[in-house]
Design a protein around this motif. Structure first.
Motif, PDB file in Angstrom:
ATOM      1  N   TYR A  27       0.863  -1.180   0.000  1.00 14.00           N
ATOM      2  CA  TYR A  27       0.000   0.000   0.000  1.00 14.00           C
ATOM      3  C   TYR A  27       0.896   1.225   0.000  1.00 14.00           C
ATOM      4  O   TYR A  27       1.753   1.388   0.876  1.00 14.00           O
ATOM      5  N   TYR A  43      -4.700  -1.196  -7.656  1.00 13.63           N
ATOM      6  CA  TYR A  43      -5.955  -0.467  -7.472  1.00 13.63           C
ATOM      7  C   TYR A  43      -5.637   0.953  -7.016  1.00 13.63           C
ATOM      8  O   TYR A  43      -4.957   1.162  -6.014  1.00 13.63           O
ATOM      9  N   HIS A  62      -6.766   4.048  -5.287  1.00 12.74           N
ATOM     10  CA  HIS A  62      -7.802   4.444  -4.326  1.00 12.74           C
ATOM     11  C   HIS A  62      -8.059   5.952  -4.354  1.00 12.74           C
ATOM     12  O   HIS A  62      -9.195   6.400  -4.226  1.00 12.74           O
ATOM     13  N   GLU A  63      -6.986   6.726  -4.511  1.00 16.68           N
ATOM     14  CA  GLU A  63      -7.103   8.183  -4.586  1.00 16.68           C
ATOM     15  C   GLU A  63      -6.053   8.702  -5.555  1.00 16.68           C
ATOM     16  O   GLU A  63      -5.096   8.009  -5.903  1.00 16.68           O
ATOM     17  N   ALA A  78      -9.166   7.737  -9.286  1.00 19.01           N
ATOM     18  CA  ALA A  78      -9.712   7.060  -8.112  1.00 19.01           C
ATOM     19  C   ALA A  78     -10.794   6.069  -8.531  1.00 19.01           C
ATOM     20  O   ALA A  78     -11.734   6.417  -9.252  1.00 19.01           O
ATOM     21  N   TYR A  89      -3.237   0.364  -3.785  1.00 28.75           N
ATOM     22  CA  TYR A  89      -3.094  -0.967  -3.208  1.00 28.75           C
ATOM     23  C   TYR A  89      -2.591  -1.855  -4.342  1.00 28.75           C
ATOM     24  O   TYR A  89      -3.160  -1.836  -5.437  1.00 28.75           O
ATOM     25  N   VAL A 108     -15.546  -0.224  -2.884  1.00 26.34           N
ATOM     26  CA  VAL A 108     -14.341  -0.989  -2.555  1.00 26.34           C
ATOM     27  C   VAL A 108     -14.236  -1.360  -1.082  1.00 26.34           C
ATOM     28  O   VAL A 108     -13.202  -1.870  -0.656  1.00 26.34           O
ATOM     29  N   ILE A 110     -11.128  -3.635   0.033  1.00 28.73           N
ATOM     30  CA  ILE A 110     -10.047  -3.149   0.895  1.00 28.73           C
ATOM     31  C   ILE A 110      -9.992  -3.957   2.192  1.00 28.73           C
ATOM     32  O   ILE A 110      -8.910  -4.231   2.720  1.00 28.73           O
TER      33      ILE A 110
END
Length: 303
Positions: free
Chosen positions: A44, A66, A68-69, A85, A110, A140, A144
């Motif tokens: 991460y 992935y 995420h932001e 995102a 991630y 997610v 997550i």
């Protein structure tokens, strides 16, 4: 100056586990339950300023990232992808690629590297499903949570119990990307239509629906609906409907003393012989044999 600041890791708050290759070889590759799919690296990277990786010959493992932001860019097979995102990227093993965080809005990602006897099949299934390497995952929370569970197990060390737990979760983790992609309007429309049709079938499992009736319930012509349904499920609609009926019938046979004719009526089939034929075709045995097998097994268990 910017190129000199690019880096592959070293981000504040980052988490990463690189499983020793001796552990992978000794405990994962040789274990029948997890050698089909196992994690080799996982991590991460939050707000990964200047994150950059280039692998001209690809990696030895398949990679799932992935976002995420934030944002980033990736090039896979000379195809460029912008990741925002909610987007994710699948990169097959041995495929050249480059990826880099956005300079002004660096991504939080991630990531997972995975291998195994079925890893290639997983990667290719995702690519076929997405019609490319990039997908979108809008919800997610569970994904997550699965990542955190896998990471948490590996944080506790490489005992066989932790490796098995983690790598069995990996199947569910990958499936969350494969089956929860709602980003493409066409796919979403097909999925919604088929899901609505299945719900309609389940609600009317005691009826005798026709293809036309099911199609009308989801506002499609019978021919168009049949094509969509088969594409999504692999079954013709009526065949799928009959499977639901037989699933329901099995519950009656297992947990009630209803007569065969009564069970047929309960799943919308008044002709007992026809019901028995469909049941045997689906389950491989007659309703009587299915119930007798249950009774025999109970007697053996109670000896």
């Amino acid at each position: 100056m910017l190129n000199k600041r690019r880096k592959k890791d070293g981000f504040q708050g980052q988490k990463a586990i690189i499983i020793p290759r001796s552990v992978l070889q000794g405990k994962c590759v040789s274990h029948a339950l997890i050698n089909s799919l196992y994690i080799t690296d996982i991590g991460y990277y939050p707000k990964a300023h200047f994150h950059y990786r280039q692998r001209p010959s690809g990696a030895d493992q398949h990679i799932l990232i992935y976002c995420h932001e934030g944002a980033g860019t990736a090039i896979v097979h000379d195809q460029s992808y912008t990741l925002l995102a909610g987007d994710f990227l699948i990169i097959p093993a041995k495929v050249k690629h480059t990826y880099v965080a956005d300079a002004h809005n660096p991504w939080t990602i991630y990531w997972m590297h995975f291998n195994g006897n079925l890893a290639e099949a997983w990667a290719q299934q995702l690519i076929r499903h997405l019609n490319g390497h990039k997908g979108f995952l809008p919800d997610v929370g569970k994904t997550i949570a699965l990542f955190d569970e896998m990471y948490g197990q590996l944080e506790r060390g490489y005992s066989m119990d932790h490796l098995m737990h983690c790598n069995m979760c990996a199947w569910h983790y990958l499936a969350s990307f494969l089956y929860e992609d709602k980003g493409r309007a066409v796919h979403n429309s097909i999925s919604d239509t088929v899901d609505q049709a299945i719900s309609f079938m389940k609600q009317n499992v005691d009826q005798n629906l026709t293809l036309e009736g099911i199609a009308q319930a989801v506002n499609f012509s019978a021919s168009h609906f049949s094509l969509l349904f088969r594409k999504k499920t692999g079954f013709a609609p009526i065949e799928y409907y009959n499977h639901l009926k037989m699933q329901h019938a099995c519950q009656f046979l297992l947990f009630t003393d209803k007569r065969i004719k009564e069970i047929g009526l309960a799943v919308g089939i008044s002709d007992q012989q026809y019901f028995s034929r469909i049941f045997k075709k689906t389950m491989g045995v007659s309703p009587q044999q299915y119930r007798s097998k249950r009774t025999t097994e109970e007697m053996e268990t109670n000896k």
